[in-house]
Design a protein around this motif. Structure first.
Motif, PDB file in Angstrom:
ATOM      1  N   LEU A 250      50.898  39.578  28.762  1.00 25.65           N
ATOM      2  CA  LEU A 250      51.597  39.673  30.043  1.00 25.65           C
ATOM      3  C   LEU A 250      52.904  38.877  30.071  1.00 25.65           C
ATOM      4  N   ARG A 251      53.035  37.906  29.188  1.00 22.37           N
ATOM      5  CA  ARG A 251      54.292  37.146  29.148  1.00 22.37           C
ATOM      6  C   ARG A 251      55.434  37.999  28.610  1.00 22.37           C
ATOM      7  N   THR A 252      55.131  38.880  27.677  1.00 21.53           N
ATOM      8  CA  THR A 252      56.188  39.711  27.085  1.00 21.53           C
ATOM      9  C   THR A 252      56.161  41.153  27.582  1.00 21.53           C
ATOM     10  N   GLU A 253      55.066  41.560  28.225  1.00 25.22           N
ATOM     11  CA  GLU A 253      54.932  42.932  28.722  1.00 25.22           C
ATOM     12  C   GLU A 253      54.433  42.949  30.174  1.00 25.22           C
ATOM     13  N   PRO A 254      55.128  42.260  31.079  1.00 25.31           N
ATOM     14  CA  PRO A 254      54.627  42.192  32.456  1.00 25.31           C
ATOM     15  C   PRO A 254      54.514  43.555  33.133  1.00 25.31           C
ATOM     16  N   HIS A 255      55.288  44.517  32.665  1.00 28.04           N
ATOM     17  CA  HIS A 255      55.250  45.864  33.242  1.00 28.04           C
ATOM     18  C   HIS A 255      53.907  46.565  32.975  1.00 28.04           C
ATOM     19  N   ARG A 256      53.085  46.016  32.077  1.00 26.94           N
ATOM     20  CA  ARG A 256      51.789  46.623  31.741  1.00 26.94           C
ATOM     21  C   ARG A 256      50.625  45.961  32.488  1.00 26.94           C
ATOM     22  N   ARG A 257      50.911  45.138  33.499  1.00 29.53           N
ATOM     23  CA  ARG A 257      49.880  44.383  34.192  1.00 29.53           C
ATOM     24  C   ARG A 257      48.769  45.265  34.758  1.00 29.53           C
ATOM     25  N   ALA A 258      49.083  46.463  35.178  1.00 22.47           N
ATOM     26  CA  ALA A 258      48.070  47.353  35.746  1.00 22.47           C
ATOM     27  C   ALA A 258      46.944  47.644  34.752  1.00 22.47           C
ATOM     28  N   GLU A 259      47.228  47.541  33.461  1.00 20.91           N
ATOM     29  CA  GLU A 259      46.219  47.813  32.433  1.00 20.91           C
ATOM     30  C   GLU A 259      45.106  46.762  32.395  1.00 20.91           C
ATOM     31  N   VAL A 260      45.342  45.598  32.998  1.00 22.81           N
ATOM     32  CA  VAL A 260      44.318  44.546  33.011  1.00 22.81           C
ATOM     33  C   VAL A 260      43.985  44.094  34.431  1.00 22.81           C
ATOM     34  N   ALA A 261      44.583  44.712  35.426  1.00 23.12           N
ATOM     35  CA  ALA A 261      44.381  44.342  36.825  1.00 23.12           C
ATOM     36  C   ALA A 261      43.005  44.795  37.315  1.00 23.12           C
ATOM     37  N   PRO A 262      42.548  44.215  38.439  1.00 22.52           N
ATOM     38  CA  PRO A 262      41.287  44.687  39.013  1.00 22.52           C
ATOM     39  C   PRO A 262      41.277  46.208  39.155  1.00 22.52           C
ATOM     40  N   GLY A 263      40.176  46.796  38.740  1.00 23.77           N
ATOM     41  CA  GLY A 263      40.036  48.250  38.757  1.00 23.77           C
ATOM     42  C   GLY A 263      40.295  48.883  37.394  1.00 23.77           C
ATOM     43  N   SER A 264      40.906  48.133  36.479  1.00 24.13           N
ATOM     44  CA  SER A 264      41.181  48.670  35.138  1.00 24.13           C
ATOM     45  C   SER A 264      39.925  48.597  34.272  1.00 24.13           C
ATOM     46  N   ARG A 265      39.960  49.285  33.132  1.00 22.29           N
ATOM     47  CA  ARG A 265      38.841  49.209  32.178  1.00 22.29           C
ATOM     48  C   ARG A 265      38.660  47.785  31.662  1.00 22.29           C
ATOM     49  N   PHE A 266      39.775  47.098  31.417  1.00 22.43           N
ATOM     50  CA  PHE A 266      39.705  45.711  30.944  1.00 22.43           C
ATOM     51  C   PHE A 266      38.980  44.838  31.964  1.00 22.43           C
ATOM     52  N   HIS A 267      39.349  44.971  33.217  1.00 23.36           N
ATOM     53  CA  HIS A 267      38.716  44.179  34.278  1.00 23.36           C
ATOM     54  C   HIS A 267      37.224  44.504  34.388  1.00 23.36           C
ATOM     55  N   ALA A 268      36.881  45.772  34.326  1.00 15.58           N
ATOM     56  CA  ALA A 268      35.466  46.167  34.402  1.00 15.58           C
ATOM     57  C   ALA A 268      34.667  45.533  33.256  1.00 15.58           C
ATOM     58  N   GLU A 269      35.256  45.490  32.074  1.00 16.57           N
ATOM     59  CA  GLU A 269      34.584  44.863  30.930  1.00 16.57           C
ATOM     60  C   GLU A 269      34.448  43.359  31.138  1.00 16.57           C
ATOM     61  N   TRP A 270      35.480  42.722  31.693  1.00  6.73           N
ATOM     62  CA  TRP A 270      35.412  41.290  31.997  1.00  6.73           C
ATOM     63  C   TRP A 270      34.275  41.015  32.985  1.00  6.73           C
ATOM     64  N   VAL A 271      34.194  41.818  34.025  1.00  3.21           N
ATOM     65  CA  VAL A 271      33.129  41.643  35.023  1.00  3.21           C
ATOM     66  C   VAL A 271      31.761  41.809  34.365  1.00  3.21           C
ATOM     67  N   ARG A 272      31.604  42.838  33.542  1.00  2.00           N
ATOM     68  CA  ARG A 272      30.321  43.081  32.873  1.00  2.00           C
ATOM     69  C   ARG A 272      29.933  41.889  32.004  1.00  2.00           C
ATOM     70  N   LEU A 273      30.865  41.401  31.206  1.00  4.93           N
ATOM     71  CA  LEU A 273      30.578  40.269  30.331  1.00  4.93           C
ATOM     72  C   LEU A 273      30.337  38.987  31.126  1.00  4.93           C
ATOM     73  N   ARG A 274      31.094  38.789  32.193  1.00  4.15           N
ATOM     74  CA  ARG A 274      31.001  37.555  32.983  1.00  4.15           C
ATOM     75  C   ARG A 274      29.649  37.425  33.672  1.00  4.15           C
TER      76      ARG A 274
END
Length: 100
Positions: free
Chosen positions: A63-87
């Motif tokens: 996110l420091r070098t690609e802030p325009h891609r924040r939606a890919e890790v924001a709540p509702g994204s696949r990344f976020h869903a995986e974080w929630v599952r693991l957490r």
């Protein structure tokens, strides 16, 4: 369970709900807010739990070098869903992928 940050959110990120800009223990410029030392005092006064090992979750972007891609890790994204599952099973350490 919540997706939460230690620091307030910078106002330069315009797409957050208003209430989310001031949830951190520290200001955007790293100054502790009153809750930070209060939490530290509370933790020092109690028993220290045995830390559980963290599960590693590679982040597909920097996110420091690609802030325009924040939606890919924001709540509702696949990344976020995986974080929630693991957490749900313990701590999660987010690391940077080396392949992107």
């Amino acid at each position: 369970m919540i997706w939460w940050s230690s620091h307030d959110i910078d106002r330069g990120l315009l797409d957050f709900p208003e209430r989310e800009y001031h949830l951190g223990l520290f200001t955007v410029d790293h100054r502790p807010k009153p809750a930070a030392p209060a939490l530290a005092d509370h933790l020092r006064a109690g028993a220290t739990p045995t830390p559980r090992p963290a599960t590693d979750l590679p982040c597909p972007i920097d996110l420091r070098t690609e802030p325009h891609r924040r939606a890919e890790v924001a709540p509702g994204s696949r990344f976020h869903a995986e974080w929630v599952r693991l957490r749900e099973n313990g701590p999660v350490r987010i690391s940077h992928s080396t392949g992107s």
